[in-house]
Write an enzyme that holds these catalytic residues in place. Structure first.
Site, short mmCIF file in Angstrom:
data_model
loop_
_atom_site.label_atom_id
_atom_site.label_comp_id
_atom_site.label_asym_id
_atom_site.label_seq_id
_atom_site.Cartn_x
_atom_site.Cartn_y
_atom_site.Cartn_z
N HIS A 97 51.52 41.86 43.54
CA HIS A 97 50.38 41.89 42.62
C HIS A 97 50.51 40.79 41.57
CE1 HIS A 97 47.31 43.52 39.87
NE2 HIS A 97 48.18 43.21 38.92
N GLU A 98 51.70 40.62 41.03
CA GLU A 98 51.91 39.57 40.02
C GLU A 98 51.74 38.18 40.63
OE1 GLU A 98 51.84 40.37 37.05
OE2 GLU A 98 52.11 42.51 37.38
N HIS A 101 48.24 37.02 40.61
CA HIS A 101 47.79 36.33 39.39
C HIS A 101 48.16 34.85 39.42
CE1 HIS A 101 46.29 39.84 37.41
NE2 HIS A 101 47.46 40.45 37.36
N HIS A 105 45.62 31.68 39.22
CA HIS A 105 45.80 30.55 38.30
C HIS A 105 45.70 29.22 39.05
CE1 HIS A 105 48.31 28.79 34.72
NE2 HIS A 105 47.09 28.31 34.78
#
Length: 225
Positions: A97-98, A101, A105
């Protein structure tokens, strides 16, 4: 109208507590279930980063539980120690999940870009708003109350923008985890449980803030009449 708003606020607050309890419960449950490939959170995250051309993004362990996050300023993924070192369904779910991100980006995902631009303003506004509202009600200053509501509105807007960012990161993570074989089809249920529970905490926080904003606006309008 105001009694109804207080009731809605109480319900939203209870929902928020339930969401936090659920995310902790699901993480604890699936942290005890090893993924069949034996990947640690770090290994899954590293593979996912490299597969998406993010070889230069480091991964660092941090203390605590559920302290995982992606730092867009320093372009680093930080994983809590239970996620970084363990090879559970929960660990790979949170880690990927991280990475979602980080991929957002890289691809300049619009809502993430908007959240980044909003952050400096919101960081200031959320700190000032409570003091303005308190001073406004103490001194019966409609100007201060109005400014406090405006600043608080910025914080609420930030939380609302955060929702699609989090849901998108989770959907990316689930799709890539299956495509790259980090998990097997029968493990998708556990991944969904962990990520959906985490998403609920953001929904609950946004709901509480939105209802509180509406309550403040109604109080402001009512006092002006």
């Amino acid at each position: 109208m105001m009694p109804l708003m207080y009731l809605l606020l109480a319900v939203a607050f209870i929902f928020s507590l339930w969401a936090q309890f659920r995310v902790k419960g699901n993480f604890k449950k699936w942290a005890q279930v090893p993924n069949m490939n034996g990947l640690t959170g770090y290994e899954a995250a590293r593979r996912m980063l490299d597969a998406n051309g993010l070889h230069d993004v480091p991964i660092e362990p941090v203390q605590g539980t559920l302290t995982d996050h992606y730092d867009p300023i320093h372009r680093v993924v930080r994983l809590s120690e239970p996620v970084y070192y363990e090879s559970s369904i929960a660990a790979v779910s949170v880690a990927c999940h991280e990475i979602g991100h980080a991929i957002q980006h890289k691809e300049h995902y619009p809502m993430l870009s908007l959240r980044h631009r909003m952050f400096p303003v919101v960081n200031f506004a959320s700190g000032v708003a409570p003091f303005m509202l308190l001073a406004g009600f103490i001194f019966s200053s409609f100007q201060l109350i109005g400014l406090g509501i405006i600043f608080f509105s910025a914080a609420v807007a930030f939380q609302l923008v955060t929702l699609p960012v989090e849901f998108n990161a989770s959907s990316r993570a689930r799709r890539i985890m299956v495509q790259q074989g980090f998990i097997r089809n029968d493990e998708e249920r556990g991944v969904a449980k962990v990520l959906n529970a985490a998403a609920l905490t953001y929904v609950a926080a946004a709901l509480v803030s939105l209802i509180e904003l509406i309550r403040l606006i109604l109080m402001y309008l009512g006092n002006r009449d």
